[in-house]
Design a protein around this motif. Sequence first.
Motif, short mmCIF file in Angstrom:
data_model
loop_
_atom_site.label_atom_id
_atom_site.label_comp_id
_atom_site.label_asym_id
_atom_site.label_seq_id
_atom_site.Cartn_x
_atom_site.Cartn_y
_atom_site.Cartn_z
N ASP A 166 8.31 -6.72 -33.40
CA ASP A 166 9.05 -6.06 -34.48
C ASP A 166 8.89 -6.84 -35.77
O ASP A 166 8.39 -7.97 -35.80
CB ASP A 166 10.52 -5.89 -34.11
N SER A 167 9.30 -6.22 -36.87
CA SER A 167 9.09 -6.81 -38.20
C SER A 167 9.83 -8.14 -38.35
O SER A 167 9.33 -9.06 -39.00
CB SER A 167 9.56 -5.82 -39.28
N LYS A 168 11.01 -8.25 -37.75
CA LYS A 168 11.76 -9.50 -37.86
C LYS A 168 10.98 -10.65 -37.23
O LYS A 168 10.85 -11.74 -37.82
CB LYS A 168 13.12 -9.37 -37.17
N THR A 169 10.43 -10.42 -36.02
CA THR A 169 9.66 -11.46 -35.35
C THR A 169 8.43 -11.83 -36.17
O THR A 169 8.07 -13.02 -36.29
CB THR A 169 9.24 -10.99 -33.95
N LYS A 170 7.79 -10.83 -36.77
CA LYS A 170 6.60 -11.10 -37.58
C LYS A 170 6.95 -11.93 -38.81
O LYS A 170 6.19 -12.81 -39.21
CB LYS A 170 5.95 -9.78 -37.99
N GLU A 171 8.10 -11.66 -39.41
CA GLU A 171 8.51 -12.45 -40.58
C GLU A 171 8.83 -13.89 -40.18
O GLU A 171 8.57 -14.82 -40.95
CB GLU A 171 9.71 -11.81 -41.27
N LEU A 172 9.40 -14.09 -39.00
CA LEU A 172 9.64 -15.45 -38.52
C LEU A 172 8.33 -16.19 -38.29
O LEU A 172 8.20 -17.38 -38.59
CB LEU A 172 10.48 -15.42 -37.24
N ILE A 173 7.33 -15.47 -37.74
CA ILE A 173 6.00 -16.07 -37.55
C ILE A 173 5.41 -16.43 -38.91
O ILE A 173 4.86 -17.53 -39.11
CB ILE A 173 5.08 -15.10 -36.80
N ALA A 199 12.87 -12.43 -43.93
CA ALA A 199 13.54 -12.68 -42.65
C ALA A 199 15.02 -12.30 -42.73
O ALA A 199 15.57 -11.70 -41.79
CB ALA A 199 13.38 -14.15 -42.26
N VAL A 200 15.66 -12.64 -43.84
CA VAL A 200 17.06 -12.25 -44.03
C VAL A 200 17.17 -10.73 -44.09
O VAL A 200 18.07 -10.13 -43.47
CB VAL A 200 17.61 -12.88 -45.33
N THR A 216 18.65 -14.30 -37.71
CA THR A 216 19.79 -15.22 -37.75
C THR A 216 19.31 -16.63 -38.06
O THR A 216 18.12 -16.94 -37.97
CB THR A 216 20.52 -15.23 -36.40
N ARG A 217 20.24 -17.47 -38.42
CA ARG A 217 19.89 -18.86 -38.72
C ARG A 217 19.34 -19.55 -37.47
O ARG A 217 18.44 -20.39 -37.56
CB ARG A 217 21.12 -19.61 -39.24
N GLU A 218 19.90 -19.21 -36.31
CA GLU A 218 19.42 -19.80 -35.06
C GLU A 218 17.97 -19.41 -34.79
O GLU A 218 17.17 -20.23 -34.31
CB GLU A 218 20.31 -19.37 -33.88
N GLU A 219 17.62 -18.15 -35.09
CA GLU A 219 16.23 -17.71 -34.89
C GLU A 219 15.29 -18.42 -35.86
O GLU A 219 14.17 -18.80 -35.48
CB GLU A 219 16.16 -16.19 -35.08
N VAL A 220 15.74 -18.63 -37.10
CA VAL A 220 14.93 -19.37 -38.06
C VAL A 220 14.73 -20.81 -37.58
O VAL A 220 13.62 -21.35 -37.64
CB VAL A 220 15.59 -19.34 -39.45
N MET A 221 15.79 -21.42 -37.08
CA MET A 221 15.69 -22.78 -36.56
C MET A 221 14.69 -22.85 -35.40
O MET A 221 13.91 -23.81 -35.29
CB MET A 221 17.06 -23.28 -36.10
#
Length: 318
Positions: free
Chosen positions: A248-255, A276-277, A282-287
């Motif tokens: 999904d787009s969120k996971t791609k932005e974290l990558i 990502a926001v 979430t902050r935990e996912e970013v970490m």
Amino acid sequence: MPALPVTPPTLDEALDGAQHSNPMLAQAEKGIDIARAGLRGAKAESLPTIGAFAEATRSRDQFFPDYRADAMAVGVRGRWTLFAGGRTAAKIHEADATLDASEARAREAREQIDAAVISAWTNLKTANLMVEASAARSAATAQALRSVQLEAKVGAKPTLAVLDAEREAAAADAAAIEAEGQRMVAAWQLNALAGQITPDKRLTMHKDWPQMAKELSGAIKEVRLGAPDVMNNFSAMASAATANGALDSKTKELIALGIAVAIRCDGCVAFHAQAAVKHGATREEVMDAMGLAIYMGAGPSLMYAAQAVEAYDQFAAA
């Protein structure tokens, strides 16, 4: 890179600070205090209890108005349990054993903290030497590159030699940055062990990431006007790459944020932290993503991971 934190100037001061301020040791010392209080309480059960009392009574009879029977008593009462079937002695032994265990844990904690402080102090000193060596190497490779470039201009060196010198200079610069990052980590580790980091201290903001994203958007608009075909194709590629698919787009932005950290691109960090926001990270996912970026990129990635988290926090708070 953020300024190096102030650290204890000597090993003795670092050890002394740890013995007086380290939270783990403070917890161990409180454990001893609690165990001593429990022992005093257990011993108190075998001691006599003494209490003072004062009593007064006033009596009247409705049929005999002149009748009075007033009384007052003052005294001391005591109680002493002479036999409790071993219950009190058992409590005392248990409390005594708890105190011994607490003291043993405190001694172990002191030894562990001393060893950790010595290790952190050594790591910091080693990191300082590594920074100096890396800086010297970087200067030497830069000088060598200039020499090769001059020789190449007069035909004494081939272009391949220039490329090799550039590669060596870039590697030396990267090693210097990594050494500085490792020194930063070692300094904070030493301060943490010495109890010089308190919960009420907050890292100051180093960059205004929303403002950076805003300014870069304006600059990119100028590039878009000057090279519309290239930028249109770039936008189409970005849309296709970040669209929902198997990921999904969120996971791609974290990558993308992790890659931005690895390649140390400030603008990329700003835009992908913002995205990502927007996609609900979430902050935990970013970490978690930053942990992987640090694993892949070591010290330099750690420095940029800290900035990426700062960028996320700013966009999340906006």
